[in-house]
Design a protein around this motif. Structure first.
Motif, mmCIF file in Angstrom:
data_model
loop_
_atom_site.group_PDB
_atom_site.id
_atom_site.type_symbol
_atom_site.label_atom_id
_atom_site.label_comp_id
_atom_site.label_asym_id
_atom_site.label_seq_id
_atom_site.Cartn_x
_atom_site.Cartn_y
_atom_site.Cartn_z
ATOM 1 N N ASN A 175 12.024 5.367 3.039
ATOM 2 C CA ASN A 175 13.293 5.991 2.152
ATOM 3 C C ASN A 175 13.215 5.484 0.670
ATOM 4 O O ASN A 175 12.713 4.270 0.456
ATOM 5 C CB ASN A 175 14.580 5.329 2.681
ATOM 6 C CG ASN A 175 14.579 5.547 4.111
ATOM 7 O OD1 ASN A 175 14.772 6.651 4.659
ATOM 8 N ND2 ASN A 175 14.980 4.407 4.961
ATOM 9 N N GLU A 190 0.773 -1.211 -0.073
ATOM 10 C CA GLU A 190 0.070 -0.199 0.180
ATOM 11 C C GLU A 190 0.830 1.536 -0.035
ATOM 12 O O GLU A 190 0.554 2.225 -0.654
ATOM 13 C CB GLU A 190 -1.151 0.052 1.252
ATOM 14 C CG GLU A 190 -2.003 -1.237 1.143
ATOM 15 C CD GLU A 190 -1.616 -2.262 2.223
ATOM 16 O OE1 GLU A 190 -2.362 -2.335 3.049
ATOM 17 O OE2 GLU A 190 -0.783 -2.759 1.679
ATOM 18 N N LEU A 191 2.126 1.242 0.615
ATOM 19 C CA LEU A 191 2.959 2.250 0.871
ATOM 20 C C LEU A 191 3.299 2.738 -0.482
ATOM 21 O O LEU A 191 3.593 3.725 -0.862
ATOM 22 C CB LEU A 191 4.190 1.945 1.913
ATOM 23 C CG LEU A 191 4.584 2.840 2.855
ATOM 24 C CD1 LEU A 191 3.688 3.740 3.380
ATOM 25 C CD2 LEU A 191 5.661 2.177 3.633
ATOM 26 N N GLU A 194 1.012 4.331 -2.709
ATOM 27 C CA GLU A 194 0.608 5.639 -2.133
ATOM 28 C C GLU A 194 1.765 6.666 -2.570
ATOM 29 O O GLU A 194 1.580 7.635 -3.039
ATOM 30 C CB GLU A 194 0.508 5.674 -0.644
ATOM 31 C CG GLU A 194 0.660 7.169 -0.021
ATOM 32 C CD GLU A 194 -0.817 7.646 -0.060
ATOM 33 O OE1 GLU A 194 -1.837 6.878 -0.405
ATOM 34 O OE2 GLU A 194 -1.090 8.704 0.459
ATOM 35 N N VAL A 195 3.055 6.099 -2.445
ATOM 36 C CA VAL A 195 4.300 7.092 -2.896
ATOM 37 C C VAL A 195 4.253 7.218 -4.279
ATOM 38 O O VAL A 195 4.765 8.050 -4.884
ATOM 39 C CB VAL A 195 5.440 6.379 -2.115
ATOM 40 C CG1 VAL A 195 6.688 6.828 -2.885
ATOM 41 C CG2 VAL A 195 5.287 6.504 -0.665
ATOM 42 N N GLU A 206 8.999 14.484 2.204
ATOM 43 C CA GLU A 206 7.418 14.677 1.998
ATOM 44 C C GLU A 206 6.804 13.929 2.995
ATOM 45 O O GLU A 206 7.063 12.737 3.226
ATOM 46 C CB GLU A 206 7.181 14.223 0.498
ATOM 47 C CG GLU A 206 8.036 14.908 -0.592
ATOM 48 C CD GLU A 206 7.578 14.510 -2.004
ATOM 49 O OE1 GLU A 206 6.609 14.013 -2.219
ATOM 50 O OE2 GLU A 206 8.566 14.466 -2.742
ATOM 51 N N PHE A 238 8.558 10.535 3.966
ATOM 52 C CA PHE A 238 9.028 9.786 2.609
ATOM 53 C C PHE A 238 10.376 10.411 2.663
ATOM 54 O O PHE A 238 10.279 11.817 1.908
ATOM 55 C CB PHE A 238 8.142 9.780 1.565
ATOM 56 C CG PHE A 238 8.736 9.235 0.296
ATOM 57 C CD1 PHE A 238 9.657 8.285 0.268
ATOM 58 C CD2 PHE A 238 8.643 10.233 -0.940
ATOM 59 C CE1 PHE A 238 10.075 7.744 -0.694
ATOM 60 C CE2 PHE A 238 9.438 9.499 -2.289
ATOM 61 C CZ PHE A 238 9.913 8.408 -2.240
ATOM 62 N N LYS A 273 0.786 9.335 -5.366
ATOM 63 C CA LYS A 273 0.949 10.815 -4.895
ATOM 64 C C LYS A 273 1.932 11.363 -4.920
ATOM 65 O O LYS A 273 1.994 12.711 -5.138
ATOM 66 C CB LYS A 273 0.462 10.943 -3.139
ATOM 67 C CG LYS A 273 -1.075 10.605 -3.011
ATOM 68 C CD LYS A 273 -1.880 11.561 -2.092
ATOM 69 C CE LYS A 273 -3.250 11.137 -1.869
ATOM 70 N NZ LYS A 273 -3.181 10.593 -0.388
ATOM 71 N N HIS A 274 3.282 10.728 -4.982
ATOM 72 C CA HIS A 274 4.441 11.504 -4.948
ATOM 73 C C HIS A 274 5.363 11.490 -5.901
ATOM 74 O O HIS A 274 6.457 12.112 -6.246
ATOM 75 C CB HIS A 274 5.297 11.157 -3.384
ATOM 76 C CG HIS A 274 4.408 11.502 -2.314
ATOM 77 N ND1 HIS A 274 4.561 12.575 -1.589
ATOM 78 C CD2 HIS A 274 3.674 10.519 -1.690
ATOM 79 C CE1 HIS A 274 3.926 12.367 -0.638
ATOM 80 N NE2 HIS A 274 3.195 11.213 -0.703
ATOM 81 N N ASN A 275 5.000 10.361 -6.960
ATOM 82 C CA ASN A 275 5.962 10.008 -8.086
ATOM 83 C C ASN A 275 7.080 9.550 -7.743
ATOM 84 O O ASN A 275 8.184 9.849 -8.433
ATOM 85 C CB ASN A 275 5.859 11.035 -9.057
ATOM 86 C CG ASN A 275 4.881 10.876 -10.363
ATOM 87 O OD1 ASN A 275 4.917 10.017 -10.752
ATOM 88 N ND2 ASN A 275 4.107 11.861 -10.407
ATOM 89 N N GLY A 276 7.441 8.907 -6.684
ATOM 90 C CA GLY A 276 8.602 8.352 -5.910
ATOM 91 C C GLY A 276 8.731 7.116 -5.911
ATOM 92 O O GLY A 276 7.510 6.414 -6.219
ATOM 93 N N LYS A 277 9.840 6.586 -5.582
ATOM 94 C CA LYS A 277 10.102 5.324 -5.550
ATOM 95 C C LYS A 277 10.621 4.602 -4.203
ATOM 96 O O LYS A 277 11.747 5.404 -3.657
ATOM 97 C CB LYS A 277 10.969 4.632 -6.653
ATOM 98 C CG LYS A 277 11.141 3.409 -6.716
ATOM 99 C CD LYS A 277 12.314 3.031 -7.961
ATOM 100 C CE LYS A 277 12.806 1.491 -7.616
ATOM 101 N NZ LYS A 277 12.578 0.819 -8.847
ATOM 102 N N VAL A 278 10.058 3.892 -3.671
ATOM 103 C CA VAL A 278 10.440 3.271 -2.085
ATOM 104 C C VAL A 278 11.437 2.302 -2.403
ATOM 105 O O VAL A 278 11.304 1.414 -3.141
ATOM 106 C CB VAL A 278 9.028 2.740 -1.523
ATOM 107 C CG1 VAL A 278 9.556 2.080 -0.182
ATOM 108 C CG2 VAL A 278 7.903 3.664 -1.335
ATOM 109 N N TYR A 302 13.545 7.331 -3.536
ATOM 110 C CA TYR A 302 13.921 8.427 -4.594
ATOM 111 C C TYR A 302 12.604 9.196 -4.651
ATOM 112 O O TYR A 302 11.655 8.652 -5.376
ATOM 113 C CB TYR A 302 14.693 7.606 -5.810
ATOM 114 C CG TYR A 302 16.071 7.083 -5.262
ATOM 115 C CD1 TYR A 302 17.121 8.147 -4.888
ATOM 116 C CD2 TYR A 302 16.115 5.804 -5.425
ATOM 117 C CE1 TYR A 302 18.184 7.389 -4.459
ATOM 118 C CE2 TYR A 302 17.128 5.406 -4.899
ATOM 119 C CZ TYR A 302 18.414 6.037 -4.418
ATOM 120 O OH TYR A 302 19.512 5.442 -4.106
ATOM 121 N N LEU A 325 14.550 10.946 -9.473
ATOM 122 C CA LEU A 325 14.238 9.955 -10.523
ATOM 123 C C LEU A 325 14.448 10.459 -11.834
ATOM 124 O O LEU A 325 15.194 9.695 -12.549
ATOM 125 C CB LEU A 325 12.829 9.176 -10.087
ATOM 126 C CG LEU A 325 12.610 8.361 -8.915
ATOM 127 C CD1 LEU A 325 11.308 7.947 -8.975
ATOM 128 C CD2 LEU A 325 13.544 7.011 -9.217
#
Lengths: 147, 147
Positions: free
Chosen positions: B131, A110-111, A114-115, B101, B92, A118-123, B133, B138
């Motif tokens: 943690n 889920e995390l 979500e990332v 964020e 994040f 909403k954030h366009n980031g990569k966990v 990117y 990215l």
DNA sequence: ACTTTAAATAGAACTCATTTCTATTTAAGT
DNA sequence: ACTTAAATAGAAATGAGTTCTATTTAAAGT
């Protein structure tokens, strides 16, 4: 037992030294997590001389190789280590007795979503530490050493 | 702006000092989290003399009162602070640019159930740090400062 | 505005977990 | 057994965070 540790160490391209085995042995047989100093204290009972830097170096090497894992304590942000040659899991740390239990629950998927959404980031990794009171301490109502 | 900070401080029974206001101001206007030293560096531009202990003391006081919050960095477990007079949330953290964020996602309820059911324990607090990117890093593919 | 006083601060000194350095020892391949 | 690179002990250094004390200052009362 020793054979077991030897196999682990060999597979990691680490030399099989008595002290490495002792560190692994101490961690494996401990349900709670330990500070480098606590491990050092135990080591000194088994060896005439051990240096604290040796403990630190080995803990670092072993945790880099995911044989043991690190926990940072919220209060004084010291390193604490816990044995875990297991897959991804989290810790439930008792605020009173400091005992640690593994939590086999993880909301990573889920995390990640979500990332991503909403954030366009990569966990890459995450740390989840749950603090509370364990069964025993709840029964004893001995919740003094608060955090 | 100043009025705002003054109101906050007054409501917390903290004296309204120029340095407290400056610390809040620095944190509020920063999207990334800052180390005490970084805050100190910025403070020294505004004041002829500031002590680092003042920074630490104030950050501690403010975080105790939930006006700002603490993050421990996975690498060197130094304190980092981030402004947040908001409700419960998580961070994040970009491993490359260190930007932070807020994540408005929390699995606390499931966690609580799991701990109750499987461990018979009680959850008081938890730390979740994710943690990875961020969008920008990215895109730049500038993922050098690894963990 | 002037006093008073408890809180806040500066600056120096200290603490203590963690790291670095160097000489010595040891595991393990030949 | 011999060799060598890895591991170690012990001392010394590092550096984030804290404590201490004398001084300053915010703010409440006059």
């Amino acid at each position: 037992m020793n054979t077991d540790f030897s196999t682990i160490l060999r597979s990691l391209n680490l030399k099989i030294t008595p002290k490495r085995i002792a560190i692994l042995d101490i961690l494996m047989n401990e349900s709670s997590y330990l500070s480098p100093e606590e491990i050092w204290t135990r080591m000194k009972k088994q060896f005439r001389s051990v240096g604290l830097p040796t403990i630190y170096r080995n803990l670092e090497e072993l945790s880099e190789r995911n044989i043991i894992s690190k926990v940072t304590h919220p209060n004084r942000q010291l390193y604490y280590y816990f044995c875990a040659n297991r897959s991804h899991h989290h810790h439930f740390v008792c605020l009173s007795c400091r005992n640690v239990e593994d939590i086999n629950f993880c909301a990573l998927d889920e995390l990640r979503r979500e990332v991503k959404r909403k954030h366009n980031g990569k966990v890459i990794s995450h740390i989840l530490q749950v603090n509370g009171y364990c069964r025993n301490c709840l029964n004893k109502e001995g919740k003094d050493n608060e955090i």
